[in-house]
Design a protein around this motif. Structure first.
Motif, mmCIF file in Angstrom:
data_model
loop_
_atom_site.group_PDB
_atom_site.id
_atom_site.type_symbol
_atom_site.label_atom_id
_atom_site.label_comp_id
_atom_site.label_asym_id
_atom_site.label_seq_id
_atom_site.Cartn_x
_atom_site.Cartn_y
_atom_site.Cartn_z
ATOM 1 N N LYS A 368 6.270 -8.346 7.278
ATOM 2 C CA LYS A 368 5.391 -8.152 8.435
ATOM 3 C C LYS A 368 4.027 -8.757 8.124
ATOM 4 C CE LYS A 368 3.305 -4.633 11.427
ATOM 5 N NZ LYS A 368 3.674 -5.358 12.668
ATOM 6 N N ASP A 369 3.628 -9.736 8.939
ATOM 7 C CA ASP A 369 2.290 -10.336 8.849
ATOM 8 C C ASP A 369 1.962 -10.828 7.442
ATOM 9 O OD1 ASP A 369 1.962 -9.689 11.511
ATOM 10 O OD2 ASP A 369 0.986 -7.771 11.078
ATOM 11 N N GLN A 370 2.801 -11.690 6.900
ATOM 12 C CA GLN A 370 2.579 -12.289 5.584
ATOM 13 C C GLN A 370 2.541 -11.257 4.464
ATOM 14 O OE1 GLN A 370 2.628 -15.635 5.247
ATOM 15 N NE2 GLN A 370 3.019 -15.651 7.434
ATOM 16 N N SER A 371 3.156 -10.101 4.683
ATOM 17 C CA SER A 371 3.223 -9.062 3.664
ATOM 18 C C SER A 371 4.623 -8.473 3.638
ATOM 19 C CB SER A 371 2.202 -7.941 3.937
ATOM 20 O OG SER A 371 0.889 -8.444 3.888
ATOM 21 N N LEU A 372 4.975 -7.935 2.499
ATOM 22 C CA LEU A 372 6.229 -7.195 2.375
ATOM 23 C C LEU A 372 5.912 -5.724 2.633
ATOM 24 C CD1 LEU A 372 9.237 -7.125 1.657
ATOM 25 C CD2 LEU A 372 8.571 -6.767 -0.733
ATOM 26 N N ARG A 373 6.456 -5.203 3.724
ATOM 27 C CA ARG A 373 6.167 -3.808 4.099
ATOM 28 C C ARG A 373 7.321 -2.906 3.655
ATOM 29 N NH1 ARG A 373 3.400 -1.797 9.558
ATOM 30 N NH2 ARG A 373 1.685 -2.569 8.256
ATOM 31 N N ILE A 374 6.973 -1.903 2.873
ATOM 32 C CA ILE A 374 7.935 -0.906 2.379
ATOM 33 C C ILE A 374 7.521 0.446 2.937
ATOM 34 C CG2 ILE A 374 8.886 0.213 0.329
ATOM 35 C CD1 ILE A 374 8.154 -2.463 -1.151
ATOM 36 N N VAL A 375 8.434 1.116 3.607
ATOM 37 C CA VAL A 375 8.159 2.409 4.233
ATOM 38 C C VAL A 375 9.075 3.461 3.617
ATOM 39 C CG1 VAL A 375 8.089 3.713 6.387
ATOM 40 C CG2 VAL A 375 7.486 1.274 6.384
ATOM 41 N N LEU A 391 -4.900 12.746 -0.113
ATOM 42 C CA LEU A 391 -3.689 12.825 -0.927
ATOM 43 C C LEU A 391 -3.568 11.672 -1.913
ATOM 44 C CD1 LEU A 391 -0.891 14.045 1.535
ATOM 45 C CD2 LEU A 391 -1.880 15.272 -0.405
ATOM 46 N N LEU A 392 -4.296 10.583 -1.673
ATOM 47 C CA LEU A 392 -4.228 9.428 -2.570
ATOM 48 C C LEU A 392 -5.193 9.553 -3.741
ATOM 49 C CD1 LEU A 392 -3.993 6.567 0.088
ATOM 50 C CD2 LEU A 392 -2.139 7.605 -1.229
ATOM 51 N N ARG A 393 -5.956 10.651 -3.787
ATOM 52 C CA ARG A 393 -6.854 10.883 -4.904
ATOM 53 C C ARG A 393 -6.189 11.783 -5.938
ATOM 54 N NH1 ARG A 393 -10.975 13.768 -4.103
ATOM 55 N NH2 ARG A 393 -10.611 14.596 -2.008
ATOM 56 N N PRO A 394 -6.564 11.651 -7.210
ATOM 57 C CA PRO A 394 -5.919 12.459 -8.266
ATOM 58 C C PRO A 394 -6.156 13.956 -8.072
ATOM 59 C CG PRO A 394 -7.150 10.622 -9.208
ATOM 60 C CD PRO A 394 -7.520 10.687 -7.768
ATOM 61 N N PHE A 395 -5.144 14.746 -8.426
ATOM 62 C CA PHE A 395 -5.189 16.212 -8.458
ATOM 63 C C PHE A 395 -5.412 16.824 -7.068
ATOM 64 C CE2 PHE A 395 -6.788 14.819 -12.653
ATOM 65 C CZ PHE A 395 -5.771 15.337 -13.447
ATOM 66 N N LEU A 432 -0.882 6.593 4.309
ATOM 67 C CA LEU A 432 -0.063 7.761 4.623
ATOM 68 C C LEU A 432 -0.230 8.101 6.096
ATOM 69 C CD1 LEU A 432 -0.740 10.024 1.499
ATOM 70 C CD2 LEU A 432 1.083 8.352 1.848
ATOM 71 N N LYS A 433 0.898 8.312 6.772
ATOM 72 C CA LYS A 433 0.876 8.641 8.199
ATOM 73 C C LYS A 433 1.853 9.775 8.473
ATOM 74 C CE LYS A 433 0.122 3.822 9.684
ATOM 75 N NZ LYS A 433 0.687 2.736 10.532
ATOM 76 N N ASN A 434 1.544 10.541 9.499
ATOM 77 C CA ASN A 434 2.499 11.519 10.011
ATOM 78 C C ASN A 434 3.377 10.851 11.055
ATOM 79 O OD1 ASN A 434 1.879 14.003 8.613
ATOM 80 N ND2 ASN A 434 -0.061 14.054 9.753
ATOM 81 N N HIS A 435 4.686 10.902 10.841
ATOM 82 C CA HIS A 435 5.609 10.301 11.804
ATOM 83 C C HIS A 435 5.580 11.102 13.103
ATOM 84 C CE1 HIS A 435 9.343 8.668 13.507
ATOM 85 N NE2 HIS A 435 9.153 7.654 12.676
ATOM 86 N N GLU A 437 7.888 11.909 14.986
ATOM 87 C CA GLU A 437 9.006 12.842 15.094
ATOM 88 C C GLU A 437 9.004 13.864 13.961
ATOM 89 O OE1 GLU A 437 12.535 10.554 15.287
ATOM 90 O OE2 GLU A 437 12.010 9.551 17.189
ATOM 91 N N GLY A 438 7.942 13.853 13.166
ATOM 92 C CA GLY A 438 7.823 14.799 12.071
ATOM 93 C C GLY A 438 8.026 14.159 10.721
ATOM 94 N N GLY A 439 7.365 14.721 9.725
ATOM 95 C CA GLY A 439 7.496 14.193 8.374
ATOM 96 C C GLY A 439 6.362 13.258 8.007
ATOM 97 N N LEU A 440 6.228 13.029 6.700
ATOM 98 C CA LEU A 440 5.196 12.142 6.174
ATOM 99 C C LEU A 440 5.787 10.774 5.904
ATOM 100 C CD1 LEU A 440 2.214 12.022 5.191
ATOM 101 C CD2 LEU A 440 3.085 12.518 2.898
ATOM 102 N N MET A 441 5.008 9.739 6.170
ATOM 103 C CA MET A 441 5.475 8.360 6.006
ATOM 104 C C MET A 441 4.461 7.597 5.168
ATOM 105 S SD MET A 441 6.614 5.723 9.036
ATOM 106 C CE MET A 441 5.030 5.898 9.869
ATOM 107 N N ALA A 442 4.912 6.990 4.080
ATOM 108 C CA ALA A 442 4.067 6.139 3.238
ATOM 109 C C ALA A 442 4.378 4.697 3.542
ATOM 110 C CB ALA A 442 4.315 6.457 1.763
ATOM 111 N N VAL A 443 3.356 3.965 3.994
ATOM 112 C CA VAL A 443 3.507 2.544 4.368
ATOM 113 C C VAL A 443 2.810 1.686 3.322
ATOM 114 C CG1 VAL A 443 3.120 0.818 6.156
ATOM 115 C CG2 VAL A 443 3.572 3.189 6.810
#
Length: 450
Positions: A368-375, A391-395, A432-435, A437-443
C-alpha cells in the motif's frame, strides 16, 4: 524551508520594485521640485528674439523655414500661431495647441509626466504690427530617448539585477537555516552526533548564536541518552548474575524440599523467569537505541517471517485460532530479519493474550502506497482511544479494559514498545487502532525504497 526562502525572496523583490517606482517618480518630478526647469526656460528669450527678427525681415516664409530647421532639434520644438489660432506648421501636438489657445497668461507650463515637459509662449510682431504667438516646447527626456524601448529595457535590466541579487541574498540568509533543518532532522532520527555546520557556528549574528546553542543542547542530550542507555545496560547485566545464582540455589533447594514446599518453589521459579524475561527485553531495547550499523541488513521476505511467526504461535497456543492472509508476490524489504520477527512475535503474542475465547487473531500483508503494510488484529475488548499512543511506550499497560481473569501474568508492557522501536529502526511506522467491529489492530508500514 522553501516557504521561508520564498517569503524572503519576494520581500526583497517587492522592496526593489517599490524602490524603483519611487525613484522613477522622483526623477519625473525632479525638474518641477528643483530649479532645473528655470535653467531650461532661460534660453527661450533668445528663441523669441530670433523668431521676431526673422518674421520682421522675411515674413512668414522665412519664419516657416526657421521653424522647419528648428524642428530637427532633438529636445526642443517651436510653433507659431497666427491671429486666427492657426499653426504655421502642420499637425502641432494637442498639448501645444491647448496651451497656445488657453486664456491663461504667458506663464510657463510644466508637466513632469507629459510629452511636453515644459511649454513657454510669447507674442511676436511683424513690421506691420501683426501679432503672432510663439510656443517653445521642451520635450520630456524619456520621449527623446524613445520611452517604450527605454522603459522596457530599463525595467528588464532592473528586474534581472534585483532578481539575481535577491536570490543570492535570500540564499545567504536561509542557508544556515537549511543546514540547521538537516541537522535537526538527523538528530531526531537518532543520530546523536549530528552537529551544526562549521560555517554556521562562525557566524556573528543571531543565526550563529542559535547554531551554537543547538550544538550545546545536542551535546547535553547526547550525554544524557548515552548515560541512560549505559545505566540500563549495566543494571540489566548486573541483575543477570544474582538471578543465575538464584536459579542454582532454587534447584538445590528442590533437592531437600518437602512436598508442601514445592508450590512455593514453583512460584519463586516463575517470578525469576519473569524477571529474567524483563531484563532480556530491556537489553533488547537498549541495543535498538544504540545500534546504527546496517551493514548486516539484507532483503527480507516478510511473508516467510509471518509464516514462521504463525507456526510458532500455533505451537505455543494450540487451542487458539490464527489466520494469515498474504497478498500474491509480496516484495521484500531491506532490514534485519531477526528484529522484524521479534516485532511480529511480540504483537502476535499480545493479540493472543487479549482476544476473546473462541475468536481468532488475524494477520495480513499487502502493498500500500510504496510500503509493505502488515496488519495484526485481535477480537478482544479494545483499548480506550486516549491510551492507544501510550501503549507504544515502555512499561505501559491498560489492564482496566484488556485484563481477563485466570490468565496469570500479563507481561511488563515492553512487547509493543520493542515492536515500535524495531519498526522505527527500519524507518517504518506502527499505529494502534480500535477496529470498528471490535478488537485492537496494529498497522505496520515498512518502506520498500530503503
Amino acid at each position: 524551508m522553501r516557504g521561508v526562502f520564498l517569503k524572503i525572496y519576494l520581500a526583497f523583490m517587492v522592496t526593489a520594485l517599490v524602490t524603483t517606482g519611487v525613484t522613477l517618480v522622483m526623477a519625473a518630478y525632479y525638474r518641477q521640485w528643483s530649479n532645473d526647469s528655470i535653467n531650461l526656460i532661460a534660453p527661450t528669450g533668445g528663441y523669441i528674439s530670433a523668431a521676431e527678427l526673422i518674421l520682421q525681415q522675411g515674413g512668414e516664409p522665412l519664419l516657416l523655414e526657421w521653424l522647419l530647421k528648428f524642428e530637427r532639434h532633438p529636445s526642443v520644438s517651436a510653433y507659431v500661431f497666427d491671429a486666427q489660432g492657426l499653426s504655421l506648421l502642420p499637425n502641432p501636438p494637442e498639448a501645444v495647441v491647448d496651451y497656445a489657445l488657453s486664456s491663461e497668461s504667458y506663464n510657463a507650463r510644466i508637466s513632469p509626466l507629459g510629452r511636453s515637459e515644459i511649454l513657454v509662449k510669447a507674442p511676436i510682431q511683424n513690421t506691420e504690427g501683426r501679432v503672432y504667438l510663439l510656443v517653445v516646447e521642451f520635450l520630456h527626456p524619456l520621449v527623446v530617448f524613445n520611452l517604450p524601448t527605454y522603459a522596457g529595457w530599463g525595467l528588464l535590466a532592473s528586474f534581472l539585477i534585483f532578481a539575481v541579487w535577491s536570490l543570492l541574498l535570500s540564499g545567504y540568509l536561509t542557508r544556515p537555516v537549511r543546514y540547521m533543518q538537516k541537522t535537526v532532522r538527523s538528530f531526531a532520527n537518532g543520530d546523536w552526533t549530528a552537529r551544526m555546520d562549521p560555517r554556521s557556528l562562525r557566524r556573528r549574528d543571531e543565526l550563529g548564536e542559535l547554531s551554537r546553542e543547538f550544538d550545546h543542547m545536542a551535546a547535553y542530550i547526547e550525554r544524557l541518552i548515552r548515560d541512560q542507555k549505559q545505566l540500563v545496560s549495566d543494571v540489566s547485566h548486573e541483575l543477570r548474575s544474582p538471578l543465575a545464582r538464584a536459579v542454582v540455589a532454587l534447584e538445590l533447594a528442590r533437592l531437600d524440599a518437602v512436598p508442601d514446599q514445592e508450590e512455593h518453589l514453583d512460584r519463586i521459579e516463575l517470578e525469576t523467569e519473569r524477571l529474567n524475561d524483563m531484563i532480556g527485553d530491556l537489553l533488547n531495547m537498549a541495543k535498538l537505541e544504540t545500534q546504527h550499523d546496517h551493514s548486516h541488513w539484507a532483503l527480507v521476505d516478510c511473508g516467510v517471517i509471518l509464516d514462521q511467526v504463525v507456526e510458532d504461535a500455533r505451537f505455543e497456543h494450540p487451542d487458539s485460532l490464527i489466520h494469515l492472509t498474504l497478498a500474491a508476490d509480496l516484495p521484500k524489504v531491506f532490514g534485519d530479519a531477526r528484529l522484524l520477527m521479534s516485532a511480529f512475535e511480540n504483537i502476535t503474542r499480545n493479540a493472543l493474550l487479549h482476544t476473546h475465547s473462541g475468536t481468532s487473531v488475524d494477520l495480513s500483508a499487502r502493498v500500500k502506497d510504496q510500503s509493505l503494510r502488515i496488519v495484526i488484529r485481535d477480537h478482544g475488548p479494545g483499548v480506550p482511544e486516549d491510551k492507544l499512543t501510550d501503549l507504544l511506550r515502555p512499561f505501559v499497560r491498560v489492564e482496566t479494559s484488556r485484563a481477563r481473569l485466570g490468565e496469570g501474568h500479563r507481561g511488563f508492557g515492553l512487547g509493543l514498545a520493542i515492536a515500535h522501536r524495531v519498526v522505527s529502526h527500519h524507518r517504518g511506522q506502527i499505529e494502534l487502532k480500535n477496529h470498528r467491529e471490535g478488537g485492537l489492530m496494529a498497522v505496520i508500514d515498512l518502506p520498500l525504497d530503503v
